[in-house]
Write a protein that holds these residues in place. Structure first.
Motif, PDB file in Angstrom:
ATOM      1  N   ARG A  96       0.877  -1.158   0.000  1.00  0.00           N
ATOM      2  CA  ARG A  96       0.000   0.000   0.000  1.00  0.00           C
ATOM      3  C   ARG A  96       0.914   1.206   0.000  1.00  0.00           C
ATOM      4  NH1 ARG A  96      -2.689   3.086   4.118  1.00  0.00           N
ATOM      5  NH2 ARG A  96      -4.733   3.773   3.373  1.00  0.00           N
ATOM      6  N   ARG A  97       0.745   2.084  -0.943  1.00  0.00           N
ATOM      7  CA  ARG A  97       1.590   3.256  -0.960  1.00  0.00           C
ATOM      8  C   ARG A  97       0.900   4.398  -1.691  1.00  0.00           C
ATOM      9  NH1 ARG A  97       4.806  -0.322  -4.386  1.00  0.00           N
ATOM     10  NH2 ARG A  97       4.307   0.140  -6.554  1.00  0.00           N
ATOM     11  N   LYS A  98       1.420   5.571  -1.363  1.00  0.00           N
ATOM     12  CA  LYS A  98       0.916   6.758  -2.024  1.00  0.00           C
ATOM     13  C   LYS A  98       1.488   6.756  -3.423  1.00  0.00           C
ATOM     14  CE  LYS A  98       0.156  11.577  -0.925  1.00  0.00           C
ATOM     15  NZ  LYS A  98       0.588  12.734  -0.144  1.00  0.00           N
ATOM     16  N   SER A  99       0.646   7.001  -4.361  1.00  0.00           N
ATOM     17  CA  SER A  99       1.200   7.014  -5.710  1.00  0.00           C
ATOM     18  C   SER A  99       0.369   7.882  -6.617  1.00  0.00           C
ATOM     19  CB  SER A  99       1.313   5.595  -6.242  1.00  0.00           C
ATOM     20  OG  SER A  99       0.375   5.359  -7.245  1.00  0.00           O
ATOM     21  N   LYS A 100       1.036   8.288  -7.640  1.00  0.00           N
ATOM     22  CA  LYS A 100       0.370   9.046  -8.677  1.00  0.00           C
ATOM     23  C   LYS A 100      -0.486   8.050  -9.426  1.00  0.00           C
ATOM     24  CE  LYS A 100       2.448  12.757 -11.324  1.00  0.00           C
ATOM     25  NZ  LYS A 100       3.505  12.938 -12.327  1.00  0.00           N
ATOM     26  N   VAL A 101      -1.729   8.373  -9.591  1.00  0.00           N
ATOM     27  CA  VAL A 101      -2.602   7.415 -10.239  1.00  0.00           C
ATOM     28  C   VAL A 101      -3.306   8.043 -11.431  1.00  0.00           C
ATOM     29  CG1 VAL A 101      -3.045   6.122  -8.124  1.00  0.00           C
ATOM     30  CG2 VAL A 101      -4.550   8.013  -8.750  1.00  0.00           C
ATOM     31  N   ASN A 102      -3.789   7.163 -12.268  1.00  0.00           N
ATOM     32  CA  ASN A 102      -4.612   7.597 -13.395  1.00  0.00           C
ATOM     33  C   ASN A 102      -6.038   7.721 -12.882  1.00  0.00           C
ATOM     34  OD1 ASN A 102      -2.413   7.174 -15.358  1.00  0.00           O
ATOM     35  ND2 ASN A 102      -2.724   5.026 -14.807  1.00  0.00           N
TER      36      ASN A 102
END
Length: 873
Positions: free
Chosen positions: A152-158
């Motif tokens: 689980r991580r913070k990420s740039k998503v579409n």
RNA sequence: GCGGGCGUGGUGGAAUCGGUAGACACAAGGGACUUAAAAUCCCUCGGCUUCGGCCUUGCGGGUUCGAUCCCCGCCGCCCGCACCA
């Protein structure tokens, strides 16, 4: 009997009932016969089946019925890929609950599929939205979590702004959401990921072993995984360097071009960029600008290479020189290290950048034959092979040698207590983000506690079931705004906590259904011994559109399930076949609106084909032949076809003519042609039944010519059809069956007297029975009815494939073409085992050959036994 | 741009370890049966022909006794990927 037309509707219903009652297609896990697992990609329950389903399932059913007749214990199940957006859209538009919408669609489509007469084991049916299914999926999630396969991580998503959910990279097509078509935005969110990239190397190399997959699909997956070997190079920074950031690392696949370096570029999201932006408003503004730039294909294509000079410099590892450090808009943070060194002479992007900012362009790879004193790079970077020059100790070496030399030097050198170079393999494949802010999906079974953090739901508390009292008045996730559902106590500390309200990407559901079919009622996700006994799927059939998404996810999931002990294998699909689409003409009214085939009539006249509306008689334009789609209204409803022609006709037509991997055009004439053919078979079998002796009458060893010829044709067809089905060339199988029917028809019509004697008539029966058995996989109802008209008691669906008599495939005499200088001029008929000399003699004696030779001796005679004779004059 | 695939009659297509190109079907045309229609059955169906043949598998070369198939160079179409360093 023979004069009666075959009534498909009545007959098909009757046999479907009979098969069902006799449980002919129920499969037992403890059956000792060799297994064969045939599976078609299960449908999304959109409401009604379409012709693409008919084609897909007709193909699978041919394989299933054929393999069953060949003595295999066949597993051929069906289910429903039942979670997903359309159910929520329907809920918003029509005030119907996703669950009832879905299950009612399933009921309709199940009836439709059953009317096709598919040999499915319906006892194994399930839908992925069944709690019984998705609760096991939650268990798999927890197992994967235990095994470190979930993060689980913070990420740039579409972010899809229309569907208001996150999409995986694979689900973004040309910068648009694969379902909504909306332009995808970038957002930062905390997401759950399956660590598919842990398996990058294995997923790549194992493709080599998938020799029964289309090369095209394997290539697409290889490209998607995108392995590249290179070197991580560490540079010393100089200038106003932020605290603790004395070095920067780049990833390169071209260390051989290091002497052609003219700049270093950082991604806008690189930590060093972020640090610099903190004190430089200009850099911060440039970074902001980069973020605003879209990621759509159009935006990327038209975007200029732009950068901002940070004022920092890096020292070259080999030269006593420094190069400027830019922040550049074309450097991606999530590939490699988020930084590159620019070598404009040998990389087009770097060249574009260098030209814009007037940086030096030093060629270091000299193409074969080029002059080192004059070779220069203008507008096009040179990316080919050559000899290294302008590069000190690398001069004169090949590209490959230079790569190796640089790698060796840098990995043995040290810069700031770390090796200056590290060999690295990079993959384009990213981890699979599965969090979706939706209701109609499998809840992710975790709980968020303020003091304990993220806590998995204890297995005893599964399933985490979807609440039924939800509303769809507003966009966004109904689970998140549900008044009570998400409020639970922490399983660890019992304090008030919140459920995860994201659900899983629906591609998760379809990533293991093939395993669940092997034990659909098991308490655990699988029964490993049973799964291992059935898997891999021997023949998987579906659309090419799943070449990457579904097939790659399933390959990952199987590996993950192996790690978690649910299966004992890596590859789920031994054989893969991707079938083509069903296409149809399009019709347009004068006002540009689409008109459906059911609303028009076609007239073929002197001026070609014209189409007119049935209601107004207004002429409509006949347009391009395109994939059947609701938007173009060029669909044909399978149910209407089945009601008017019968399922067998629909199946037969979908298998005829076009090779199965190519698109097939649905035409009314084609359907009528298929129907006519099936009626013809019915008549011929009826006539045969009238003159044939009872079932089981042996065929004598010695037959008169007419009967022997027919019998040979039957066995030749038997061999050819078997081979064609094995290789999934259904159109070829059907063509061979047409030939046999033509032979049978002509025998009955023209040589009836030759079949008067019981022995000869037995050959006629044998031929008809072989024909019927060969057609059974494609047109099972007609075949079953014919089988009984021929007087057989046991069901054809339970009967074995005909026994081939190999001796009948061998002719005593062969007719060989005779060529003169490579052009066919005559035929010569010789005994099958005639030696080359005999054949040559016979060929040279031919009148046509004599004429061509004009009394001279031939220069050369080539005899290929049983194939051809070529006389070189 | 990179990668992959495909070009055969009016149409879908068949034939590839290099060996009769056009199986089979659809469409079209002609005929039989019928008062008529439907259904069914039969025949013709790549092009040219002086009726001997000649040409023909996108185009141009090559290898071979022989090429739809193998090699080289073009042309056209389709699919996938695409700022991946």
């Amino acid at each position: 009997m023979a004069s009666e037309r075959y009534n498909a509707r009545v007959t098909e219903t009757r046999w479907q009932k009979a098969w069902d009652e006799a449980k002919v297609f129920a499969t037992a896990n403890d059956d000792p016969r060799p297994k064969y697992y045939v599976l078609e990609m299960f449908p999304y329950p959109s409401g009604r089946i379409h012709m693409g389903h008919v084609r897909n399932y007709a193909m699978g059913d041919v394989v299933a019925r054929y393999k069953r007749a060949r003595g295999f214990n066949v597993l051929h199940p069906m289910g429903w890929d039942a979670f997903g957006m359309p159910a929520e859209n329907a809920a918003m538009q029509n005030k119907v609950h996703p669950k009832s919408w879905t299950y009612s669609n399933i009921a309709t489509m199940r009836d439709q599929l059953k009317s096709m007469g598919l040999s499915l084991d319906w006892a194994r049916e399930f839908a992925t939205c069944d709690v019984a299914y998705y609760s096991r999926q939650q268990r798999l999630f927890l197992d994967f979590l235990d095994k470190g396969l979930v993060t689980r991580r913070k990420s740039k998503v579409n972010w899809d702004p229309v569907d208001m959910t996150v999409l995986a990279n694979e689900q973004v097509i040309d910068g648009k959401g694969w379902r909504s078509g909306a332009t995808v935005e970038q957002r930062e969110l905390v997401q759950w990921f399956f660590k598919i990239s842990d398996f990058s190397e294995d997923l790549l190399t194992a493709l080599d072993g998938l020799d029964r997959w289309p090369e095209k699909v394997r290539t697409m997956q290889r490209n998607w995984i995108g392995r590249s070997e290179g070197l991580r190079v560490r540079f010393q920074l100089d200038g106003a360097v932020p605290e603790g950031q004395d070095f920067v690392e780049v990833f390169t696949t071209r260390p051989d071009t290091l002497f052609g370096m003219s700049f270093l570029a950082l991604s806008a999201d690189h930590p060093l960029t972020t640090a610099l932006a903190a004190t430089s408003p200009e850099i911060a503004a440039f970074v902001e600008e980069c973020h605003r730039m879209g990621t759509s294909a159009a935006a990327v294509e038209t975007a200029e290479k732009r950068g901002y000079n940070t004022g920092l410099v890096v020292r070259h590892p080999f030269l006593d020189a420094v190069f400027p450090v830019y922040v550049a808009n074309f450097v991606l943070m999530d590939y490699g290290t988020g930084a590159i060194f620019g070598c404009p002479a040998h990389d087009q992007r770097d060249l574009d950048f260098a030209r814009r900012y007037h940086l030096t362009v030093t060629p270091v790879v000299l193409p074969e034959g080029a002059d080192p004193t004059t070779f220069a790079v203008a507008d096009e970077a040179y990316t080919g092979e050559g000899r290294i020059f302008n590069s000190a100790f690398l001069d004169g070496h090949s590209v490959a040698e230079a790569k190796e030399m640089v790698a060796h030097r840098l990995e043995t050198a040290t810069l700031g207590q770390a090796p200056q170079g590290t060999r690295q393999v990079n993959y384009r494949l990213r981890d699979w983000g599965i969090s979706r802010q939706r209701y109609w999906g499998c809840p992710i079974p975790v709980i968020h506690c303020d003091s304990c953090g993220v806590v998995p739901v204890p297995r005893k508390d599964l399933p985490v079931a979807l609440p039924e009292d939800v509303d769809f008045d507003r966009p966004g996730n109904p689970l998140d705004r549900h008044p009570t559902w998400k409020h639970v106590s922490c399983p660890v500390c019992a304090a008030p906590a919140r459920r995860e309200t994201d659900t899983m990407d629906t591609f998760v559901d379809s990533s293991w259904y093939f395993a669940r079919f092997t034990a659909p009622d098991a308490d655990d996700p699988t029964i490993p011994e049973v799964a291992d006994a059935w898997l891999p799927v021997d023949q998987y059939i579906g659309g090419i559109e799943h070449a990457i998404l579904h097939l790659l996810y399933s390959r990952f999931f199987t590996r993950a399930m192996k790690v978690a002990g649910h299966v004992g294998l890596d590859e789920p699909f031994r054989g893969l076949f991707t079938q083509g689409m069903v296409i149809h003409e399009t019709y347009r009214a004068a006002d540009g609106s689409w008109v459906s085939p059911a609303e028009i009539r076609i007239e073929a006249g002197e001026t070609g084909r014209r189409a007119y509306r049935l209601d107004t008689a207004e002429e409509v334009t006949i347009g391009a032949i395109e994939k059947m789609s609701k938007s173009k209204r060029n669909t044909v409803d399978p149910t209407e076809i089945i009601e008017s022609f019968g399922a067998d006709t629909a199946r037969w037509f979908m298998l005829s003519d076009s090779p199965p991997e190519r698109d097939v055009e649905w035409t009314d004439q084609g359907a009528q042609g298929s129907s006519r053919f099936l009626q013809r078979v019915w008549r011929l079998v009826g006539e045969t039944a009238e003159i044939a002796p009872p079932p089981g009458t042996p065929v004598p060893d010695v037959l008169a010519p007419a009967a022997l010829t027919l019998r040979k044709a039957a066995h030749r067809t038997l061999a050819a059809v078997g081979e064609a089905i094995e290789t999934l060339r259904f159109n070829v199988a059907l063509a061979k069956i047409y030939e046999l029917v033509n032979a049978l028809g002509s025998a009955i019509a023209n040589e009836r007297a030759a079949f008067a004697a019981p022995g000869e008539a037995a050959a006629l029966r044998e031929t008809a029975e072989i024909l019927v058995k060969l057609m059974a996989p494609m047109t099972p109802h007609l075949a079953e009815e014919c089988w009984h008209v021929l007087g057989n008691g046991e069901m054809l669906a339970m009967s074995p494939w005909p026994e081939l008599v190999p001796a009948l495939l061998v002719e005593d005499e062969v007719t060989m073409p005779v060529q003169i200088n490579g052009k066919k001029r005559a035929d010569v008929t010789v005994p099958r085992d005639a030696d080359a000399a005999t054949v040559e003699k016979a060929a040279l004696a031919l009148e046509a050959v004599q004429r061509a030779l004009e009394g001279k001796a031939p220069k050369k005679v080539i005899v290929v036994p049983q194939r051809i004779v070529n006389v070189v004059a």
